[in-house]
Design an enzyme around this catalytic site. Structure first.
Site, PDB file in Angstrom:
ATOM      1  N   THR A  98       0.864  -1.183   0.000  1.00 42.61           N
ATOM      2  CA  THR A  98       0.000   0.000   0.000  1.00 42.61           C
ATOM      3  C   THR A  98       0.900   1.231   0.000  1.00 42.61           C
ATOM      4  OG1 THR A  98      -0.106   0.349   2.399  1.00 42.61           O
ATOM      5  CG2 THR A  98      -1.630  -1.279   1.468  1.00 42.61           C
ATOM      6  N   ASP A  99       0.294   2.402  -0.121  1.00 49.31           N
ATOM      7  CA  ASP A  99       1.094   3.631  -0.102  1.00 49.31           C
ATOM      8  C   ASP A  99       1.829   3.796   1.229  1.00 49.31           C
ATOM      9  OD1 ASP A  99       0.319   4.273  -2.642  1.00 49.31           O
ATOM     10  OD2 ASP A  99      -1.327   5.585  -2.014  1.00 49.31           O
ATOM     11  N   CYS A 100       1.189   3.382   2.319  1.00 48.78           N
ATOM     12  CA  CYS A 100       1.819   3.555   3.636  1.00 48.78           C
ATOM     13  C   CYS A 100       2.602   2.324   4.088  1.00 48.78           C
ATOM     14  CB  CYS A 100       0.777   3.950   4.683  1.00 48.78           C
ATOM     15  SG  CYS A 100      -0.734   2.969   4.650  1.00 48.78           S
ATOM     16  N   TYR A 101       2.378   1.203   3.418  1.00 53.17           N
ATOM     17  CA  TYR A 101       3.132  -0.025   3.702  1.00 53.17           C
ATOM     18  C   TYR A 101       3.629  -0.590   2.369  1.00 53.17           C
ATOM     19  CZ  TYR A 101       1.163   0.026   8.436  1.00 53.17           C
ATOM     20  OH  TYR A 101       0.825   0.370   9.720  1.00 53.17           O
TER      21      TYR A 101
END
Length: 395
Positions: free
Chosen positions: A131-134
């Site tokens: 994901t964008d944050c992970y």
């Protein structure tokens, strides 16, 4: 009682020892002298597992919703980014299971838990969708229980209050969670500590409840809830002891404080993997009634004999009779008119050792008792063990 424990004045005995004390001194004198009775059991408990927070990587990876393996054993990832849960019966995906019958099931979730508790490095392999944050999508690393954040044993069903005696009336060998059963009543397997078993010493849950502090896996744990399949309304004898599988405990504790001596990965030929767990529960002697329950002997505890070739797999209520634990522990029991060799999956010497360790902890002032914040459901609760009645799904 806790004040006496703090001062080193508490009289603590095991559930085995208290029987002899009461025989010599009588119940009325024993209840004046004894403060705590300790119990213990050490046997395979399949509904066991552990959850972990392994810490965040750099860059971060989201294990939640991905696939994670510990020493090739799959773990549950339906939680947050770095929380995972491993069950004792989980198996590697490439395990042949019973394709080669009977399967050996050499390694599973219970063995992973044992290795972690023993302080060994365990291989973690994970894939994630990113994901964008992970953003990280793959992880391969060694982990050690000393380095991860939380490591918590959480067993949803332990310490069964009585259980079946398993036999086989068919003409072929059966491979079951009760061990290998020889044809035509060739043997009988059981799994209980009998007179030392925690819930058999508190049959109506007068002192054991939610929040009770216990010995768990060599460390300290707590009763978190009643266990799955808790079935308090079964048939009981005049002494209150259930003659069928009855109460169970859900227990929780810090895995980092536990010992591989009391958490042992276990393999059952032709069945699967599990975890052998040590559980010990202290019973405060608050009344003569509570003391009398702890005086139960193996001769007074009856267990149902069940045919695992027919009655058990087909969920029939039939039993072949009842036998007491003194018979079972003697190495032979009379079933349907014949003497049948018996063996225990639960270690009675292990149960004795657990009760003795807990006794020493209390005597040294290292272990105080806790009062339950809520009782376990009794027969009056109406809780019963419900079967699954299948309903066809029509496309």
């Amino acid at each position: 009682i806790n004040e006496k424990i703090k001062k080193g004045q508490a009289v603590v005995v095991t559930a085995e020892e208290v029987i002899d004390i009461a025989r010599k001194k009588g119940v009325s004198q024993t209840v004046k002298e004894v403060d705590v009775v300790t119990t213990g059991t050490f046997g395979p408990m399949c509904s066991s597992g552990a959850y972990f927070n392994v810490g965040h990587t750099k860059p971060r990876i989201k294990l939640g919703g991905g696939k994670v393996y510990l020493n090739d054993v799959p773990v549950y990832t339906g939680l947050a980014a770095m929380d995972i849960f491993i069950g004792a019966t989980a198996l590697p995906e490439d395990d042949p299971k019973n394709k080669i019958y009977p399967g050996e099931f050499r390694y599973g979730g219970g063995h992973v838990i044992e290795e972690l508790v023993a302080g060994r490095d365990v291989r973690l392999v994970a894939t994630a969708y990113g994901t964008d944050c992970y953003p990280k999508r793959r992880l391969e690393t060694w982990i050690n229980i000393r380095d991860i954040n939380e490591a918590v044993l959480f067993n949803v069903r332990n310490a069964y209050q009585n259980y079946n005696v398993a036999v086989n009336l068919s003409d072929r060998i059966l491979y079951t969670y009760m061990g290998v059963l020889k044809p035509k009543l060739g043997n009988a397997n059981f799994s209980s500590a009998g007179q030392l078993s925690p819930l058999l010493n508190d049959p109506y849950y007068k002192t054991i409840g939610i929040g009770t502090k216990i010995f768990l896996g060599g460390g300290v744990g707590y009763v978190a809830w009643h266990g799955t399949q808790h079935n308090p309304g079964v048939i009981r004898g005049d002494n209150g002891i259930p003659t069928r599988p009855a109460g169970t405990l859900a227990v929780i504790g810090d895995l980092k404080q536990m010992s591989a001596r009391w958490l042992v990965g276990t393999s059952f030929l032709g069945y699967g993997c599990t975890l052998t767990v040590g559980v010990g529960v202290p019973i405060p002697i608050l009344s003569e009634e509570i003391l009398r329950y702890t005086l139960v002997t193996d001769e007074e505890i009856l267990a149902p004999v069940v045919d695992y070739s027919d009655a058990y797999p087909w969920r029939k209520p039939d039993i072949l009779g009842e036998v007491n634990y003194a018979e079972l522990k003697s190495g032979k029991a009379k079933i349907q008119g014949q003497e049948v060799p018996t063996a225990s999956l639960s270690s009675y010497p292990g149960a004795v050792e657990i009760a003795s360790i807990l006794k020493r902890w209390i005597q040294k002032g290292e272990f105080l008792l806790t009062e339950p914040v809520a009782p376990l459901p009794g027969a009056e609760s109406g809780i019963t063990f419900k079967p699954l009645e299948e309903r066809p799904i029509l496309e």
